[in-house]
Enzyme design. Structure first.
Site, mmCIF file in Angstrom:
data_model
loop_
_atom_site.group_PDB
_atom_site.id
_atom_site.type_symbol
_atom_site.label_atom_id
_atom_site.label_comp_id
_atom_site.label_asym_id
_atom_site.label_seq_id
_atom_site.Cartn_x
_atom_site.Cartn_y
_atom_site.Cartn_z
ATOM 1 N N GLU A 58 0.822 -1.207 0.000
ATOM 2 C CA GLU A 58 0.000 0.000 0.000
ATOM 3 C C GLU A 58 0.858 1.260 0.000
ATOM 4 O O GLU A 58 0.557 2.233 -0.689
ATOM 5 C CB GLU A 58 -0.923 0.001 1.223
ATOM 6 C CG GLU A 58 -2.084 -0.962 1.124
ATOM 7 C CD GLU A 58 -3.071 -0.581 0.032
ATOM 8 O OE1 GLU A 58 -3.379 0.626 -0.105
ATOM 9 O OE2 GLU A 58 -3.531 -1.486 -0.681
ATOM 10 N N CYS A 89 -11.880 2.451 -15.029
ATOM 11 C CA CYS A 89 -12.212 3.864 -14.794
ATOM 12 C C CYS A 89 -10.928 4.685 -14.682
ATOM 13 O O CYS A 89 -10.643 5.326 -13.665
ATOM 14 C CB CYS A 89 -13.049 3.989 -13.515
ATOM 15 S SG CYS A 89 -13.867 5.590 -13.333
ATOM 16 N N CYS A 120 -15.639 2.838 -20.290
ATOM 17 C CA CYS A 120 -17.003 2.774 -19.739
ATOM 18 C C CYS A 120 -17.803 1.601 -20.283
ATOM 19 O O CYS A 120 -18.682 1.065 -19.583
ATOM 20 C CB CYS A 120 -17.737 4.084 -20.023
ATOM 21 S SG CYS A 120 -16.986 5.540 -19.242
ATOM 22 N N CYS A 137 -17.526 -1.223 -17.909
ATOM 23 C CA CYS A 137 -17.729 -0.931 -16.494
ATOM 24 C C CYS A 137 -18.981 -1.635 -15.954
ATOM 25 O O CYS A 137 -20.076 -1.476 -16.514
ATOM 26 C CB CYS A 137 -17.858 0.571 -16.273
ATOM 27 S SG CYS A 137 -18.123 1.021 -14.545
ATOM 28 N N CYS A 197 -23.875 5.274 -13.070
ATOM 29 C CA CYS A 197 -22.846 6.326 -13.059
ATOM 30 C C CYS A 197 -23.394 7.628 -13.630
ATOM 31 O O CYS A 197 -23.773 7.699 -14.800
ATOM 32 C CB CYS A 197 -21.632 5.866 -13.861
ATOM 33 S SG CYS A 197 -20.316 7.100 -13.926
#
Length: 354
Positions: A36, A191, A198, A201, A207
């Site tokens: 991370e 994205c 899209c 997606c 959205c």
């Protein structure tokens, strides 16, 4: 209440998500935490080889905590944002000293460790311990800003607070480990910042940015501010034994704690460098050989670097110390070096490409 966003996202993740990243193997809090921190402001493809080399050298938090800082920075060299590495090292020592080397499973305790913020702590809680926690990294901010058409730059408190509310509302109670990876993957794979896919997606039906054909407007851009320009001489001082002089940077600030080349004020002309080396460092040098200059961009300014190579005559004045070392190039390259310095020491003619 049914969480349709999470359900659709998890269904997509099962088929298209990333399930085989290095930190997914032997998953524990230490490996999740390191990944991370490395992934902050850095692409996955760049991080993977660094992560694998880091784990080979520091396989657990005890190994990291007991390592010299130079060793840690050396394994971070090239990833940039070196405060992340220094904070990682400090936090490892905190985990060993305060928790006996066992990462706490509570978000508040994780956030008390150096360099671990709200989203990183949540990622550790969810990914390593399987407990419900809400993340909001850069990829997630982009997904949610578009999905809910949240205007403004996420660096602004009011915008960020809205995104946290949306992130919390979508985080499911079950499969939270998969969900946190899924929403990060959606931002990284579909994205994307430019030219989002899209058509692929799984949540496009809900959205708002997609419905308005306004995906390019979200999230809002950071207000532009002209970066100042700075200039410096950077010296490759090489003695008769082929050793190069390196200086350790101050612990905070640009390249904090890393080893770099000595610098001189740009007010000196090229024909004044020999005299300046004597005056500033007590070194007698032959005439300088200028190397092509280049510009290196930091987060808040541009630095124009003009390198010069100066052979040192009878090196008796500048001795080794905690902040200064004469090293052969192969020794120097094992230390934590900023990327431009590493290139100058290995392929100076390529420095202009940085």
């Amino acid at each position: 209440m049914q969480n349709r966003f999470a359900d659709k996202l998890l269904h997509w993740y099962d088929q298209h998500g990333r399930h085989n990243l290095p930190w997914h193997h032997n998953r524990n809090a230490y490996r999740v935490w390191v990944s991370e921190i490395m992934l902050q402001q850095t692409q996955v493809t760049t991080v993977i080889p660094y992560f694998e080399a880091f784990m080979a050298r520091f396989p657990d938090v005890h190994a990291l905590a007991s390592a010299p800082e130079d060793d840690v920075l050396g394994h971070w060299s090239g990833l940039g944002y070196y405060a992340r590495a220094r904070n990682l090292h400090k936090a490892a020592r905190q985990v060993v000293d305060a928790y006996g080397g066992e990462f706490p499973a509570e978000q508040q305790q994780l956030e008390s460790l150096t360099g671990i913020g709200r989203s990183t702590a949540a990622a550790i809680v969810a990914q390593a311990f399987g407990k419900r926690a809400t993340i909001l990294d850069g990829n997630v901010k982009r997904v949610l800003a578009r999905y809910h058409a949240v205007p403004g730059w996420p660096g602004q408190t009011a915008v960020l607070n809205q995104l946290w509310e949306h992130a919390e509302s979508h985080t499911p109670d079950a499969r939270v480990k998969d969900y946190t990876q899924a929403i990060m993957d959606l931002g990284a794979i579909v994205c994307t910042r430019s030219r989002p896919g899209c058509e692929h997606c799984p949540v496009r039906d809900g959205c708002q940015a997609y419905a308005r054909n306004e995906t390019s407007l979200y999230p809002g851009s950071k207000p532009k501010k002209e970066k100042p320009e700075k200039t410096t001489w950077m010296l490759i001082l090489e003695d008769e034994e082929g050793r190069v002089l390196l200086e350790r940077r101050p612990p905070s600030g640009i390249w904090g704690g890393l080893w770099s080349l000595p610098e001189l004020d740009p007010a000196y002309g090229a024909d004044e460098l020999q005299e300046a080396c004597t005056k500033e460092m007590g070194l007698n040098c032959h005439s300088p050989e200028l190397i092509s200059g280049f510009r290196h961009t930091f987060s808040h300014y541009h630095l124009h670097i003009q390198p010069a190579r100066l052979p040192v005559i009878n090196n008796t004045q500048a001795s080794d110390s905690d902040h200064q070392r004469w090293l052969h190039r192969d020794e120097a390259l094992t230390l934590g070096l900023p990327a431009p310095i590493r290139t100058l020491l290995t392929e100076p003619e390529q420095a202009t490409l940085l």
